[in-house]
Design a protein around this motif. Sequence first.
Motif, mmCIF file in Angstrom:
data_model
loop_
_atom_site.group_PDB
_atom_site.id
_atom_site.type_symbol
_atom_site.label_atom_id
_atom_site.label_comp_id
_atom_site.label_asym_id
_atom_site.label_seq_id
_atom_site.Cartn_x
_atom_site.Cartn_y
_atom_site.Cartn_z
ATOM 1 N N TRP A 45 34.516 -28.610 5.874
ATOM 2 C CA TRP A 45 33.334 -27.879 5.429
ATOM 3 C C TRP A 45 32.752 -27.117 6.597
ATOM 4 N N SER A 46 31.885 -26.187 6.288
ATOM 5 C CA SER A 46 31.266 -25.340 7.305
ATOM 6 C C SER A 46 29.819 -25.749 7.524
ATOM 7 N N ASN A 47 29.422 -25.770 8.778
ATOM 8 C CA ASN A 47 28.018 -25.970 9.154
ATOM 9 C C ASN A 47 27.440 -24.658 9.670
ATOM 10 N N ASP A 48 28.020 -23.550 9.248
ATOM 11 C CA ASP A 48 27.696 -22.225 9.744
ATOM 12 C C ASP A 48 27.679 -21.254 8.568
ATOM 13 N N ARG A 49 27.291 -20.032 8.810
ATOM 14 C CA ARG A 49 27.307 -19.012 7.750
ATOM 15 C C ARG A 49 28.729 -18.657 7.323
ATOM 16 N N ARG A 50 29.662 -18.733 8.249
ATOM 17 C CA ARG A 50 31.072 -18.470 7.939
ATOM 18 C C ARG A 50 31.596 -19.639 7.097
ATOM 19 N N SER A 51 32.383 -19.338 6.068
ATOM 20 C CA SER A 51 32.883 -20.398 5.187
ATOM 21 C C SER A 51 33.977 -21.225 5.863
ATOM 22 N N ALA A 52 34.143 -22.435 5.400
ATOM 23 C CA ALA A 52 35.203 -23.307 5.908
ATOM 24 C C ALA A 52 36.561 -22.669 5.656
ATOM 25 N N LEU A 53 36.723 -22.041 4.502
ATOM 26 C CA LEU A 53 37.993 -21.405 4.165
ATOM 27 C C LEU A 53 38.319 -20.290 5.150
ATOM 28 N N ALA A 54 37.319 -19.503 5.551
ATOM 29 C CA ALA A 54 37.553 -18.438 6.531
ATOM 30 C C ALA A 54 37.999 -19.023 7.868
ATOM 31 N N MET A 55 37.376 -20.109 8.276
ATOM 32 C CA MET A 55 37.755 -20.750 9.537
ATOM 33 C C MET A 55 39.183 -21.279 9.470
ATOM 34 N N VAL A 56 39.527 -21.897 8.355
ATOM 35 C CA VAL A 56 40.871 -22.445 8.185
ATOM 36 C C VAL A 56 41.900 -21.333 8.178
ATOM 37 N N ARG A 57 41.619 -20.265 7.466
ATOM 38 C CA ARG A 57 42.570 -19.142 7.395
ATOM 39 C C ARG A 57 42.841 -18.557 8.770
ATOM 40 N N GLU A 58 41.826 -18.479 9.622
ATOM 41 C CA GLU A 58 42.009 -17.949 10.977
ATOM 42 C C GLU A 58 42.815 -18.899 11.858
ATOM 43 N N SER A 59 42.802 -20.171 11.546
ATOM 44 C CA SER A 59 43.435 -21.178 12.407
ATOM 45 C C SER A 59 44.771 -21.693 11.896
ATOM 46 N N ASP A 60 45.107 -21.424 10.658
ATOM 47 C CA ASP A 60 46.300 -21.991 10.032
ATOM 48 C C ASP A 60 47.378 -20.921 9.918
ATOM 49 N N SER A 61 48.549 -21.226 10.401
ATOM 50 C CA SER A 61 49.618 -20.225 10.438
ATOM 51 C C SER A 61 50.728 -20.486 9.417
ATOM 52 N N ARG A 62 50.421 -21.178 8.335
ATOM 53 C CA ARG A 62 51.466 -21.441 7.342
ATOM 54 C C ARG A 62 51.937 -20.141 6.706
ATOM 55 N N SER A 63 53.187 -20.118 6.318
ATOM 56 C CA SER A 63 53.779 -18.925 5.733
ATOM 57 C C SER A 63 53.410 -18.789 4.260
ATOM 58 N N GLY A 64 53.659 -17.632 3.698
ATOM 59 C CA GLY A 64 53.367 -17.343 2.299
ATOM 60 C C GLY A 64 53.986 -18.326 1.324
#
Length: 83
Positions: A45-64
């Motif tokens: 979860w996010s404790n910030d204005r940026r969503s948790a999903l946005a943070m995960v997407r920036e950090s996760d390199s899984r393929s399509g």
Amino acid sequence: MQEIDLSYAILPWSEALQNGAALKAKYGDKVGFRYYEDEDHGIFWSNDRRSALAMVRESDSRSGPELERIRKLYRAAGVPEYQ
């Protein structure tokens, strides 16, 4: 006025996320998580204005194909998908 974000992401194990440690290292207190090693899943979860999903997407390199496999599993289990 205080804003509360109730969104979260439930994710299976990923080498890039390091059981949540990679997100914590990158975002510090802006992200929260609980990782369940016995199930190889975590809730983030996010404790910030940026969503948790946005943070995960920036950090996760899984393929399509890997992401699509995960989405199919979650759909079959009735987990709602957020964009």
